[in-house]
Design a protein around this motif. Structure first.
Motif, mmCIF file in Angstrom:
data_model
loop_
_atom_site.group_PDB
_atom_site.id
_atom_site.type_symbol
_atom_site.label_atom_id
_atom_site.label_comp_id
_atom_site.label_asym_id
_atom_site.label_seq_id
_atom_site.Cartn_x
_atom_site.Cartn_y
_atom_site.Cartn_z
ATOM 1 N N UNK A 1 -1.851 8.869 -5.804
ATOM 2 C CA UNK A 1 -0.853 7.975 -5.736
ATOM 3 C C UNK A 1 -0.602 7.353 -4.311
ATOM 4 N N UNK A 2 0.003 6.143 -4.380
ATOM 5 C CA UNK A 2 0.446 5.665 -2.825
ATOM 6 C C UNK A 2 1.505 4.735 -3.118
ATOM 7 N N UNK A 3 2.516 5.050 -2.006
ATOM 8 C CA UNK A 3 3.733 4.271 -2.060
ATOM 9 C C UNK A 3 3.890 3.546 -0.665
ATOM 10 N N UNK A 4 4.086 2.256 -0.656
ATOM 11 C CA UNK A 4 4.230 1.731 0.702
ATOM 12 C C UNK A 4 5.130 0.420 0.915
ATOM 13 N N UNK A 5 5.401 0.019 2.035
ATOM 14 C CA UNK A 5 5.985 -1.127 2.292
ATOM 15 C C UNK A 5 5.276 -2.076 3.302
ATOM 16 N N UNK B 1 8.162 -8.432 -3.978
ATOM 17 C CA UNK B 1 8.714 -8.827 -2.823
ATOM 18 C C UNK B 1 9.794 -9.918 -2.916
ATOM 19 N N UNK B 2 10.487 -10.025 -1.734
ATOM 20 C CA UNK B 2 11.414 -10.983 -1.619
ATOM 21 C C UNK B 2 11.137 -11.819 -0.322
ATOM 22 N N UNK B 3 11.113 -13.254 -0.243
ATOM 23 C CA UNK B 3 10.705 -14.090 0.758
ATOM 24 C C UNK B 3 11.890 -14.838 1.054
ATOM 25 N N UNK C 1 9.193 -12.090 5.003
ATOM 26 C CA UNK C 1 8.728 -11.504 3.637
ATOM 27 C C UNK C 1 8.905 -9.895 3.684
ATOM 28 N N UNK C 2 9.468 -9.617 2.701
ATOM 29 C CA UNK C 2 9.869 -8.010 2.578
ATOM 30 C C UNK C 2 9.297 -7.604 1.287
ATOM 31 N N UNK C 3 8.465 -6.435 1.134
ATOM 32 C CA UNK C 3 7.912 -6.188 -0.165
ATOM 33 C C UNK C 3 7.673 -4.665 -0.141
ATOM 34 N N UNK C 4 7.548 -4.137 -1.356
ATOM 35 C CA UNK C 4 7.495 -2.699 -1.839
ATOM 36 C C UNK C 4 6.157 -2.689 -2.726
ATOM 37 N N UNK D 1 10.300 -18.479 -3.643
ATOM 38 C CA UNK D 1 10.628 -17.207 -4.571
ATOM 39 C C UNK D 1 9.029 -16.462 -4.624
ATOM 40 N N UNK D 2 8.938 -15.337 -4.171
ATOM 41 C CA UNK D 2 7.678 -14.565 -4.341
ATOM 42 C C UNK D 2 7.558 -13.928 -5.572
ATOM 43 N N UNK D 3 6.300 -14.096 -5.906
ATOM 44 C CA UNK D 3 5.914 -13.843 -7.460
ATOM 45 C C UNK D 3 5.554 -12.370 -7.740
#
Length: 760
Positions: free
Chosen positions: A438-442, A487-489, A463-466, A493-495
Motif C-alpha cells: 500500500x501507499x499513503x500520501x499527501x 482534496x480541498x481547493x 490545493x491540499x490533498x490526501x 470545488x475539487x472533485x
C-alpha cells in the motif's frame, strides 16, 4: 547506463568471528568500474524458520550478518540476491562458511533499460507496473540528437505537436490538449503555462537520464492536469564514476549554435553535479539559403523572421547525501530566455518599425528525501519552490538612428509572475513476496500570480490533498490496484478522484486494464483574468468548475526472448476519454468574453506497436487511430467521431567493429478534421497530413571519450501544411496554413565525455 550482454558481479564478503558482528559488503562491477551497488536486496532464509531476514545494502554496500546466524554458524540456509535490472540469484548452503566470495548476477536484457519511478512505490521495471509506462531513455535522446522536449516528442505516437513562433511549441496527447498533460521534472510540476500550454522548446535535455511517459490519468498521485497523460523528466542524480566531465556542441545550418558542459563527483556518501549551457537560434525564413550566407544583406531586408530568434541560458546543480538507508538531495535549476520579434519596416518611408521582446525567467529549487525507514517500509518526500517570470515589451524603433522607446499602448506591455510552493510525500509498504502492499500520501500546491491583467494585481490558489493506493495480488500473476484522492481547493470545488488498475501476467503476455477519473483545475488566469481596454474585454470567472473526465484503457503486451540475441515486444491497446465541464473562452455580451463551462468532449483511439532488438539492430514500428468528438458534432453532424491516423517508425543499427551507428526516425501525422461553432453555425476545421523523416550517422573515438554525429532533420522539407481555420460562417473556407518545422536542417554534434573508467 549499463550495457546489454554484460555480466555484473556482486562480490559478497563475510568476516566471521564468534562474539563479533561481521559485515557483508556488496559491490557491483563490470569491466570499467568497481563501485558499491546501492539497494541490492539480501535475504537469508533458514529452512526451519517461517520468517526470513531481508536487508537493503547502504551507499557503501555494507550489511551486517543477522545475529541469529552468527550464533548458529552451522545452520543450513537459503541465500537470495536480487537487484532491479538483474536476474535473481538463489542458492542453498549447508553452512555459513560455504558462502562463495563472488556471486555473479546476470543483467535482465529486457528490463535493464526500462526502470520507472512515476507513481511507483519503488523504482520498478516497466514489465511489472500496473500502468503502461513508456521510457524514453538517454540512448534514444542521443540517437535523435534531441536538444529539447519538442525534438524528443516529435517521434512519439499519440502525441501531436503545435507551433506558435512566439509562444513556442505545445502538444496534445490522446486527442486532448496540452492543458490536460502534466509535465514534471523529478516529480515537480513545471509552471508558467501560456494559453494553457508549457513551451516544450524551453525544456532542455542536457544531463537528462530518461523521460517517463504515462498515457491516461494519474490524477490520484499528481492531481490537476494529469488527465490526458503525465510526462516525468528524470535528471541524473547518481554516478558509478568517481568523477566525470562532459562537453557538448551542436549546430544547425539554419543558424542554431548550442553549447553545454557539466562535471560530477561521487565520493563515498556524496554526489555533486554542476551543468550549464547556452542555446542560440538566429531566426529563420523560408526564403533563407540552405547554406549560411555571410554576405552583408541590404539594410533591414532580413530583420523580420517567420521563426523568431531566441537565446537561452540554463544551469543546474545537484547534490545528494546518503546516510544509513536514506538519501537526501537538493537541486537548483535556472533558465533565462529572450525571444526577439522584429517588425517589418513601416510604409511609406520604411524608416521605423515595431519590435517585440519576450523575456522568460525560471528558477526551480527542490529538496528530496527517500529511502528505507523499516523493513519493507519506504518514504519519498519532495518539497519545491518554482518561480516563473514572463515579460513582454514593445518598442518603436527608429531604423535610421537605431533609437527605440516603449510604445504608449498599455496592451503592448505586460509582465506576469507565477510562483509555486509544493510538497508531495508518500509512505509505502512494498514487498514483492507479499500479496498486499500500500501507499499513503499527501500533495500540497500553493500557486500565486501577479500581473496587471490579474484581478486585484495578485491572486493565489491553494490545493491540499490526501491520496492512497493499494496493490493486491488476488492470485498468481493478477494484481489489483485501487486508488483514491481527496482534496480541498481554495478557488473551486475539487472533485473526488478514484482509479482502478488491473494487471494480469500469463507467461509472456501482460494484460492491463484501467479506469481512472482525472480533472483539470481552472487556472488562475481563467478564474481571475482581467483585461479591459478599447480593444479587449476579457474577464475571468470565479464560478468555474473543474473539468473532469473518465478514462478507460486496455492494453495487451507480449514480450519474448528468441534466443541469445533476439528480443521482441509487441502490443495492442485502446482508450476512451469522456470530458465534462469543458472550460472555454466564450462571447457573452457584445464584445465581452469570459471563461465558461460548456460542452463535452470525447476521444477514442486504438494503437498497435512492435519492437525488435536483434544483435546490433533496434527497430520500432507503431500505428494509431484517434477519434475526436464534442457536443457540436454529436448534435448537428452525422458522424460523431472524426478520426486521424498516425504512424511512427525508427531504426538504429550499429557496426560493432567500426563503432559507426546509423539512425532513422519517421512519422506520419494524419489529416486532422474537426468541427467548430462559428457565428452560430457549424463549420469544419482541418489540418492536412504530413510526413517527417530524420537521419543521422554517429561514431565514437578514443574509448568513447569523443563522439561525433552528423545528420539531417526534416529530410522531406516540411515547413507549413494547409489548414482551414474556418474564419467565416457555416461551410465557409478560411484557407491558410500552420507552421510545422523550419524546413530541411543539416546538423552536427560533438560530444566529449571523460571519466576514469574510460582509460581502463
Amino acid at each position: 547506463m549499463l550495457q546489454h550482454n554484460k555480466w555484473f558481479f556482486l562480490t559478497v564478503f563475510f568476516m566471521w568471528s564468534f562474539g563479533l558482528f561481521a559485515q557483508k559488503t556488496i559491490t557491483v562491477h563490470d569491466d570499467k568500474a568497481v563501485l558499491p551497488y546501492v539497494h541490492a536486496h539480501f535475504y537469508l532464509l533458514p529452512p526451519s524458520e517461517n520468517q526470513e531476514w531481508g536487508y537493503l545494502s547502504n551507499q557503501s554496500g555494507e550489511l551486517s550478518i543477522p545475529k541469529y546466524l552468527q550464533e548458529n554458524p552451522k545452520t543450513r540456509f537459503v541465500l537470495k540476491l536480487s537487484h532491479l535490472g538483474f536476474e535473481s540469484y538463489q542458492d542453498t548452503f549447508a553452512t555459513l562458511k560455504m558462502l562463495p566470495n563472488q556471486i555473479a548476477l546476470k543483467a535482465d536484457e529486457a528490463a535493464l533499460q526500462e526502470v520507472v519511478v512515476s507513481a511507483q512505490y519503488l523504482p520498478t521495471s516497466t514489465a511489472k507496473t500496473v500502468h503502461k509506462v513508456e521510457v524514453i531513455d538517454a540512448e534514444k535522446i542521443n540517437n535523435m540528437a534531441a536538444v529539447n522536449l519538442r525534438d524528443l516528442l516529435s517521434n512519439n505516437l499519440n502525441i501531436r505537436l503545435s507551433q506558435d513562433n512566439i509562444l513556442g511549441s505545445s502538444m496534445s496527447m490522446q486527442g486532448l490538449s496540452g492543458e490536460n498533460v502534466k509535465i514534471m521534472i523529478d516529480g515537480v510540476p513545471i509552471i508558467g503555462r501560456q494559453n494553457g500550454n508549457i513551451d516544450l522548446s524551453q525544456i532542455n535535455l542536457n544531463n537528462i537520464e530518461r523521460v517517463e511517459l504515462v498515457e491516461g490519468p494519474l490524477a490520484v498521485n499528481y492531481g490537476s492536469n494529469a488527465l490526458a497523460g503525465t510526462l516525468n523528466i528524470i535528471t541524473k542524480k547518481t554516478s558509478r564514476e568517481k568523477y566525470s566531465v562532459y562537453l557538448n556542441g551542436y549546430s544547425e545550418n539554419i543558424g542554431t549554435y548550442n553549447a553545454d558542459a557539466g562535471i560530477s563527483f561521487a565520493h563515498k556518501k556524496h554526489f555533486l553535479s554542476l551543468s550549464g549551457g547556452r542555446n542560440f537560434f538566429d531566426g529563420w525564413n523560408p526564403s533563407d539559403n540552405f547554406w549560411p550566407d555571410f554576405k552583408q544583406p541590404r539594410a533591414d531586408s532580413t530583420r523580420f523572421k517567420n521563426w523568431k530568434p531566441r537565446t537561452q541560458y540554463f544551469g543546474r546543480a545537484q547534490y545528494n547525501y546518503q546516510f544509513k538507508k536514506l538519501k537526501l538531495g537538493y537541486k537548483a535549476e535556472f533558465f533565462k530566455e529572450k525571444i526577439t520579434n522584429r517588425g517589418r519596416p513601416r510604409a511609406p518611408y520604411f524608416e521605423n518599425a515595431f519590435d517585440d521582446y519576450y523575456y522568460t525567467t525560471r528558477i526551480d529549487q527542490a529538496v528530496y528525501l527517500d529511502g528505507n525507514v523499516a523493513k519493507n517500509k519506504f518514504i519519498n518526500i519532495t518539497a519545491a519552490y518554482n518561480y516563473f517570470n514572463r515579460k513582454k515589451n514593445t518598442f518603436s524603433k527608429d531604423l535610421t538612428t537605431l533609437e527605440e522607446s516603449l510604445t504608449e499602448n498599455p496592451s503592448d506591455q505586460d509582465t506576469s509572475v507565477f510562483q509555486q510552493w509544493m510538497s508531495r510525500g508518500n509512505f509505502s509498504k512494498s514487498n514483492s513476496d507479499d500479496w498486499f502492499n500500500y501507499e499513503l500520501g499527501y500533495d500540497v500546491n500553493i500557486e500565486t500570480a501577479r500581473g496587471a491583467r490579474i484581478e486585484g494585481q495578485q491572486q493565489y490558489i491553494g490545493d491540499y490533498a490526501l491520496f492512497a493506493t493499494a496493490e493486491m495480488e488476488a492470485f498468481e500473476g493478477f494484481v489489483v490496484r485501487p486508488g483514491l484522492r481527496y482534496g480541498y481547493n481554495s478557488g473551486y470545488r475539487a472533485p473526488l478522484v478514484p482509479s482502478l488498475n488491473l494487471r494480469y501476467v500469463l507467461k509472456d503476455f501482460t494484460l492491463r486494464a484501467s479506469y481512472a477519473r482525472g480533472f483539470r483545475a481552472p487556472g488562475i488566469k481563467e478564474l481571475y483574468f482581467y483585461f479591459v481596454d478599447i480593444n479587449h474585454n476579457i474577464v475571468g470567472n470565479q464560478d468555474l468548475k473543474a473539468e473532469y473526465g473518465h478514462n478507460y484503457s486496455l492494453n495487451l503486451q507480449h514480450r519474448k526472448s528468441l534466443g541469445k540475441n533476439v528480443f521482441v515486444k509487441s502490443g495492442i491497446s485502446g482508450f476512451y476519454n469522456d470530458i465534462n465541464n469543458l472550460i472555454t473562452l466564450a462571447q457573452i455580451d457584445g464584445q465581452e468574453f469570459t471563461y465558461t463551462n460548456i460542452g463535452q468532449f470525447q476521444t477514442v483511439g486504438a494503437n498497435a506497436d512492435f519492437k525488435l532488438n536483434w544483435k546490433n539492430l533496434d527497430f520500432n514500428l507503431a500505428a494509431g487511430y484517434i477519434g475526436r468528438s464534442n457536443q457540436i458534432e454529436a448534435d448537428e453532424v452525422s458522424r460523431k467521431f472524426n478520426f486521424s491516423p498516425e504512424l511512427t517508425s525508427n531504426l538504429v543499427y550499429k557496426w560493432q567493429k567500426t563503432g559507426l551507428q546509423a539512425a532513422v526516425f519517421y512519422k506520419y501525422q494524419g489529416r486532422l478534421p474537426n468541427f467548430v461553432l462559428v457565428n452560430g453555425s457549424v463549420s469544419e476545421n482541418f489540418i492536412d497530413d504530413y510526413h517527417t523523416l530524420d537521419v543521422n550517422l554517429s561514431k565514437s573515438f578514443f574509448r568513447e571519450i569523443l563522439g561525433i554525429t552528423i545528420g539531417m532533420k526534416n529530410l522531406l522539407d516540411v515547413q507549413n501544411v494547409n489548414a482551414n481555420l474556418s474564419a467565416g460562417g457555416a461551410h465557409s473556407s478560411g484557407a491558410g496554413s500552420v507552421a510545422v518545422a523550419t524546413g530541411r536542417m543539416l546538423f552536427a554534434r560533438l560530444n566529449i565525455n571523460f571519466s576514469p573508467s574510460k582509460l581502463k
